[in-house]
Design a protein around this motif. Structure first.
Motif, short mmCIF file in Angstrom:
data_model
loop_
_atom_site.label_atom_id
_atom_site.label_comp_id
_atom_site.label_asym_id
_atom_site.label_seq_id
_atom_site.Cartn_x
_atom_site.Cartn_y
_atom_site.Cartn_z
N MET A 1 44.02 46.32 46.49
CA MET A 1 43.59 47.72 46.48
C MET A 1 42.31 47.84 45.67
SD MET A 1 43.99 50.83 47.33
CE MET A 1 45.61 50.67 48.05
N THR A 2 41.30 48.50 46.22
CA THR A 2 40.05 48.75 45.51
C THR A 2 39.95 50.23 45.21
OG1 THR A 2 38.72 49.22 47.48
CG2 THR A 2 39.00 46.90 46.86
N ASP A 3 38.92 50.58 44.42
CA ASP A 3 38.72 51.98 44.08
C ASP A 3 38.01 52.74 45.19
OD1 ASP A 3 38.15 51.57 40.49
OD2 ASP A 3 39.97 51.68 41.70
N ALA A 4 37.57 52.08 46.22
CA ALA A 4 36.84 52.74 47.29
C ALA A 4 37.79 53.57 48.14
CB ALA A 4 36.16 51.70 48.18
N ALA A 5 37.48 54.85 48.30
CA ALA A 5 38.31 55.73 49.11
C ALA A 5 38.05 55.48 50.58
CB ALA A 5 38.02 57.20 48.77
N VAL A 6 39.07 55.59 51.37
CA VAL A 6 38.94 55.37 52.80
C VAL A 6 38.28 56.56 53.47
CG1 VAL A 6 40.29 55.08 54.92
CG2 VAL A 6 40.88 53.79 52.88
N ALA A 7 38.50 57.76 52.96
CA ALA A 7 37.93 58.97 53.55
C ALA A 7 37.26 59.78 52.45
CB ALA A 7 39.02 59.78 54.22
N ASP A 8 36.32 60.65 52.84
CA ASP A 8 35.65 61.50 51.86
C ASP A 8 36.46 62.75 51.55
OD1 ASP A 8 33.48 59.80 51.66
OD2 ASP A 8 32.43 60.74 53.33
N ARG A 9 37.23 63.21 52.53
CA ARG A 9 38.01 64.44 52.35
C ARG A 9 39.14 64.44 53.35
NH1 ARG A 9 36.87 70.50 53.38
NH2 ARG A 9 37.43 71.51 51.41
N VAL A 10 40.32 64.84 52.91
CA VAL A 10 41.49 64.89 53.78
C VAL A 10 42.10 66.28 53.70
CG1 VAL A 10 43.83 64.02 54.17
CG2 VAL A 10 42.01 62.42 53.57
N HIS A 11 42.44 66.85 54.84
CA HIS A 11 43.08 68.16 54.92
C HIS A 11 44.50 67.97 55.44
CE1 HIS A 11 43.21 72.41 56.99
NE2 HIS A 11 44.01 72.33 55.94
N VAL A 12 45.47 68.43 54.66
CA VAL A 12 46.88 68.32 55.04
C VAL A 12 47.52 69.70 54.98
CG1 VAL A 12 49.14 67.39 54.37
CG2 VAL A 12 47.13 65.92 54.30
N ARG A 13 48.38 69.97 55.93
CA ARG A 13 49.12 71.24 55.98
C ARG A 13 50.60 70.94 55.92
NH1 ARG A 13 47.07 75.29 60.34
NH2 ARG A 13 45.63 75.74 58.61
N ALA A 14 51.33 71.69 55.07
CA ALA A 14 52.77 71.49 54.92
C ALA A 14 53.47 72.85 55.00
CB ALA A 14 53.09 70.81 53.59
N PRO A 15 54.66 72.88 55.64
CA PRO A 15 55.32 74.16 55.88
C PRO A 15 56.25 74.59 54.76
CG PRO A 15 56.55 72.44 56.97
CD PRO A 15 55.37 71.76 56.29
N GLY A 16 56.45 75.90 54.66
CA GLY A 16 57.55 76.42 53.87
C GLY A 16 58.84 76.26 54.64
N ASP A 123 47.82 59.35 50.29
CA ASP A 123 48.09 58.12 51.03
C ASP A 123 46.98 57.86 52.05
OD1 ASP A 123 49.87 55.89 51.71
OD2 ASP A 123 50.26 56.96 53.58
N LEU A 124 46.51 58.91 52.70
CA LEU A 124 45.41 58.78 53.67
C LEU A 124 44.07 58.59 52.97
CD1 LEU A 124 46.42 61.57 56.22
CD2 LEU A 124 46.40 59.10 56.64
N LEU A 125 43.84 59.36 51.92
CA LEU A 125 42.56 59.32 51.22
C LEU A 125 42.29 57.95 50.62
CD1 LEU A 125 40.19 61.27 50.26
CD2 LEU A 125 41.45 61.41 48.10
N TRP A 126 43.34 57.36 50.04
CA TRP A 126 43.18 56.08 49.36
C TRP A 126 43.49 54.88 50.25
CZ3 TRP A 126 46.75 58.19 44.93
CH2 TRP A 126 46.04 59.16 44.20
N GLY A 127 43.95 55.14 51.46
CA GLY A 127 44.28 54.04 52.36
C GLY A 127 45.42 53.19 51.87
N THR A 128 46.38 53.79 51.15
CA THR A 128 47.48 53.01 50.60
C THR A 128 48.52 52.64 51.66
OG1 THR A 128 48.45 55.12 49.88
CG2 THR A 128 47.25 53.85 48.25
N ASP A 129 48.62 53.44 52.70
CA ASP A 129 49.45 53.11 53.88
C ASP A 129 50.86 52.68 53.48
OD1 ASP A 129 49.92 52.90 56.59
OD2 ASP A 129 49.29 50.81 56.69
#
Length: 310
Positions: A1-16, A123-129
């Protein structure tokens, strides 16, 4: 794992969520209760944007009152991000931008939805998968409602509410939510009040003399997509305590039931009220009636998907 982010910005939506059935067992030696819940994720969402940062920071805004939401490590979403970083060995940070639409302390799991969104986003931003199974394991450490916010749909929760199994729900169920403009209700306070009421031997709220379970009729109604059949099965054991702590809710509950709702109940620990409607048109009529009476009402439907990237 490196410090390089896989994406610049991630948008996630979660429900009530709403608890369309909630049975609470007796208090255990550790102070917790075994429960059995039928959860349904509904179309009222939390939005989160995650961007790379050197540290862990958060900003919260929304269409609901967020004045009581912490912006430090007490925030469940920030704790989720730190937990994921530790698990994955990620040495960077993240800035979380949350726009809340789920009432705060309203019994709809808004904070849990934020935590679930943070797990998916980081998980998406950091590419930890890490995969959904591991995210669910981390979610369970954060609170009973967080695993369901990840899963979405309709599910049965047992134990502390976090032992989940998916439940088949055919079609669409329409709900009208009556949100409270007053201060929310504390979940621990509602449970404690229920314990006190039960200790006073109120016969109608005595705990079950067995392991809590969701009634078969609830599952049958969900599988059939039958709102009318479901309406005679919905139940929330926390409701007497919530109504005792917030007596004004009883008047609103009775108004909704008189105004065409198939059934009404307190959502989770309250104070949000959930009214089951026959369909979209009936829900709209009920929403208008409640709004005309001065109540902030929202029309939502379920089941919907859990936390996901957009």
């Amino acid at each position: 794992m490196t410090d390089a982010a896989v994406a610049d910005r991630v948008h996630v939506r979660a429900p009530g969520k709403i608890n369309l059935f909630f049975e609470v067992g007796d208090v255990q030696d550790d102070g917790y209760h075994d429960v059995a819940s039928a959860y349904q994720a509904v179309s009222l969402y939390e939005d989160m944007w995650a961007t790379p940062a050197d540290d862990f920071t958060i900003r919260v805004s929304g269409t609901v009152d967020v004045s009581g939401v912490p912006a430090d490590d007490r925030n469940l979403a920030l704790r989720a991000a730190r937990m994921l970083a530790q698990r994955a060995g990620y040495e960077g940070g993240v800035h979380l931008e949350i726009v809340k639409h789920v009432p705060v302390a309203g019994g709809m799991g808004g904070g849990s939805a934020d935590a679930a969104a943070a797990l998916v986003a980081c998980d998406l931003l950091w590419g930890t998968d890490l995969g959904m199974q591991e995210l669910q394991r981390l979610a369970a450490r954060l609170g009973a409602d967080v695993p369901f916010a990840l899963m979405g749909g309709t599910a049965i929760g047992t134990g502390r509410g976090d032992q989940l199994s998916q439940a088949l729900a055919k079609g669409r169920f329409d709900w009208v939510l009556l949100t409270s403009e007053d201060e929310g209700l504390s979940t621990p306070e509602v449970y404690s009040h229920l314990d006190r009421m039960r200790a006073d031997r109120a016969p109608d709220i005595a705990p079950p003399r067995r392991t809590p379970a969701v009634e078969p009729g609830v599952l049958q109604a969900l599988r059939a997509g039958d709102a009318a059949a479901l309406s005679v099965r919905v139940r929330n054991d926390l409701q007497p305590a919530a109504l005792s702590l917030r007596p004004a809710l009883r008047e609103a509950l009775e108004l909704g039931e008189r105004s065409g709702a198939l059934a009404g109940l307190v959502s989770g620990s309250g104070p949000t009220l959930a009214f089951l409607a026959e369909g979209p048109e009936a829900a709209l009529e009920l929403q208008v009636t409640l709004a005309a009476a001065g109540y902030p009402a929202l029309h939502v439907h379920g089941p919907v998907a859990g936390a996901r990237a957009l």
